[in-house]
Design a protein around this motif. Sequence first.
Motif, mmCIF file in Angstrom:
data_model
loop_
_atom_site.group_PDB
_atom_site.id
_atom_site.type_symbol
_atom_site.label_atom_id
_atom_site.label_comp_id
_atom_site.label_asym_id
_atom_site.label_seq_id
_atom_site.Cartn_x
_atom_site.Cartn_y
_atom_site.Cartn_z
ATOM 1 N N VAL A 238 0.870 -1.173 0.000
ATOM 2 C CA VAL A 238 0.000 0.000 0.000
ATOM 3 C C VAL A 238 0.906 1.222 0.000
ATOM 4 O O VAL A 238 1.620 1.468 0.978
ATOM 5 N N ALA A 239 0.909 1.986 -1.092
ATOM 6 C CA ALA A 239 1.839 3.107 -1.229
ATOM 7 C C ALA A 239 1.399 4.283 -0.369
ATOM 8 O O ALA A 239 0.208 4.600 -0.278
ATOM 9 N N LEU A 240 2.371 4.930 0.253
ATOM 10 C CA LEU A 240 2.142 6.149 1.013
ATOM 11 C C LEU A 240 3.407 6.990 0.846
ATOM 12 O O LEU A 240 4.368 6.863 1.601
ATOM 13 N N ASP A 241 3.411 7.841 -0.189
ATOM 14 C CA ASP A 241 4.629 8.527 -0.580
ATOM 15 C C ASP A 241 5.160 9.465 0.495
ATOM 16 O O ASP A 241 6.378 9.655 0.624
ATOM 17 N N ALA A 242 4.263 10.077 1.274
ATOM 18 C CA ALA A 242 4.725 11.051 2.267
ATOM 19 C C ALA A 242 5.551 10.389 3.363
ATOM 20 O O ALA A 242 6.451 11.010 3.924
ATOM 21 N N LEU A 243 5.250 9.134 3.677
ATOM 22 C CA LEU A 243 5.983 8.391 4.704
ATOM 23 C C LEU A 243 6.353 7.033 4.121
ATOM 24 O O LEU A 243 5.639 6.046 4.310
ATOM 25 N N PRO A 244 7.440 6.949 3.374
ATOM 26 C CA PRO A 244 7.741 5.719 2.645
ATOM 27 C C PRO A 244 8.226 4.594 3.551
ATOM 28 O O PRO A 244 9.370 4.522 3.938
ATOM 29 N N LEU A 245 7.294 3.696 3.872
ATOM 30 C CA LEU A 245 7.623 2.467 4.580
ATOM 31 C C LEU A 245 6.869 1.324 3.910
ATOM 32 O O LEU A 245 6.117 1.529 2.955
ATOM 33 N N ASP A 246 7.044 0.126 4.435
ATOM 34 C CA ASP A 246 6.483 -1.064 3.800
ATOM 35 C C ASP A 246 5.064 -1.320 4.296
ATOM 36 O O ASP A 246 4.803 -2.265 5.056
ATOM 37 N N TYR A 247 4.121 -0.515 3.841
ATOM 38 C CA TYR A 247 2.750 -0.602 4.338
ATOM 39 C C TYR A 247 1.980 -1.727 3.648
ATOM 40 O O TYR A 247 2.060 -1.909 2.428
ATOM 41 N N VAL A 248 1.217 -2.445 4.455
ATOM 42 C CA VAL A 248 0.342 -3.510 3.965
ATOM 43 C C VAL A 248 -0.864 -3.568 4.889
ATOM 44 O O VAL A 248 -0.893 -2.947 5.961
ATOM 45 N N GLN A 249 -1.868 -4.325 4.456
ATOM 46 C CA GLN A 249 -2.937 -4.721 5.362
ATOM 47 C C GLN A 249 -2.655 -6.151 5.831
ATOM 48 O O GLN A 249 -2.116 -6.971 5.078
ATOM 49 N N VAL A 250 -3.013 -6.420 7.075
ATOM 50 C CA VAL A 250 -2.694 -7.713 7.694
ATOM 51 C C VAL A 250 -3.974 -8.330 8.239
ATOM 52 O O VAL A 250 -4.777 -7.648 8.907
#
Length: 636
Positions: A238-250
């Motif tokens: 799940v992209a979040l350009d302002a805070l670039p981390l490895d986002y996903v739903q779990v």
Amino acid sequence: MKPLAPLLDSARAEMLRLVEGPLDPASRSALATLRTALADDPGIPGGATGGAGRFPLNGPVHGPGRGPVLLRRLRAMSAALPPGAGVLDDPARIAAVHACAAVADPSLCLAGLVHYLLCLGSLTELCEDPARLEPHLSALREGRAKGVYLITEAGQANSHLATGTRADLDPADGTFVLRTPGPESAKFGSAGTFGVPQTGVVLARLFAGGADRGVFAFMVALSDERGLSPGVEMSSPVALDALPLDYVQVRFHGVRVPAGHWLADGARIGPDGVFHDPAGSPGQRLQRTLRVGQGLWATMPAVAAATARRSAVRALSYARRRRTQSRLAPGIPLITYRSQQTAVLGALADAFALTCAADGARAVRSAAAAAPSPRAGDAAVGFTPWAAVSEPLAAYKAVTVRTAARVSSECRHRSGFSGQLSVHGLSAYHGFHHAFDTAGGDSQLVFYDMGRSFVEGQSPEEEAPTGREPTPDTTSPHWWPVVLRRHRDDLAGELRRLGGADGGRDPFERWNPLLERAGLLGEARATLMVAEDLARVTAGLRDAGLSRALTPLAALHGVLAARRWSGSLLTVGTLAPVDVEALAPVVDRLCDAVMEHLPLLTEVFGVCDGADPDPAAALGVNAAPAGLTWTRGGAS
């Protein structure tokens, strides 16, 4: 501007005490080592970097090599913290380490905040027998595993108050079965760093004996080097350009959690199956589970101050070097223009105010750490649980990240095209703080609660102050706190007249039409905390030269803040139009006073956060950027 003598040791030492808190020489040496490690980190293979040998400011979110690189950097942060079980025992050191990481790379800072303050913080604060969490706990402390905190659920607003994820007690063996009952209860977080061990703290609603016992935290092994743990399901990135981390739903499908991995925080289930919880109620249980957020909120002001100082110094460097070709005065430096002075010196003033607020937040956190755990009935949950957990720390987080986002945005804007370039870091700083306005406890919801609680909590004799305190001179750092205290009372009086204190009405019907006013009152209260910290610190400065330089800077912050607040100040009558009109010449006089001390101020602020390679100089603000490689086409 005449050049000043080199920065005195006394001034340097005083600023370092203010910025870093009561750190000993060994801690400061560890910070210096961390800065060097981050500056020399080679980055992610194939990723974008901020220049040769520079730390990536916005590298790719996913891709080969990211997990090991992130663990390497978390280990570098760990080396700058107290060893072993005491890793979280020094709030000042925690804040300084994360501020250092934020200046180098905001995405690393966020990963560290989650890893140390939310994940490790939950494991150490909510578990009475940490030995039961081994070997996962040691791996997190030593940076051999990545820590994750899963609280937010994707399907509904205010999911913290209506957690859907379930942890059902299996009475046969005392384990808990973790389930995601539906798509709306999927957790959202930075758990998608594959190829490395990830240990998560998962907030879930505990069901035991057929009853809902409230929201507790559970330690869950999410993944190892080979892949996901059984029963754990993750989405695509799940992209979040302002805070670039490895986002996903779990999602969780019958994940078995050992009894020792329940972070019970004093609750227990007896041999007879009877449930006991010192919190007293599911609502108070949520507050106790979320109290780990206090460490995050106490750290964010230091992070905001560090990035604001770096943003302001870089914008000042650009404005002093950049020659303009305006027909008004061709060839003069950009800083000569009054409009540019007001903007960049105002950013420097706001950075100083944030630095003072970080000092105030450290004091509140230290006092909270020494206090006993919250008891049932200590504070009622309003719109959100954040203010009920710790109103002052939630307020510090909310107001400082919002201010830092504005500062970095203004500095980027005032630096022209150069300000957009990644090497400056201004876009990364802005994205980080702008996103944190919602992350870590929504700032606007915190302000709503602060306004509501102030009106509802006042006694009748407090509602109408008997007299106004004297107003200091506008050029004093104490002027703005006095004005804000009056404005707070004026806003509260307006809310009471509109029925905000009418306890006989349904709370939603009463507050729904008043939310924006309540939010304004809450923000005024938080802004007042910063203004009072600024006045307190400025009045206590011991180095005479530093005091002469910082006093007009502190006053400039207040006058410019009053101009931003002028609409509200005029609407309720805290200030008259003639008062607001008189602020313009005061701003000019204060800018002139600050300009006289600018070399000292920029040196002082530069000392705070380590050596700055001065991207403005490297880019060549009046010429083609240096250090580029060129390719020429062949002859036609």
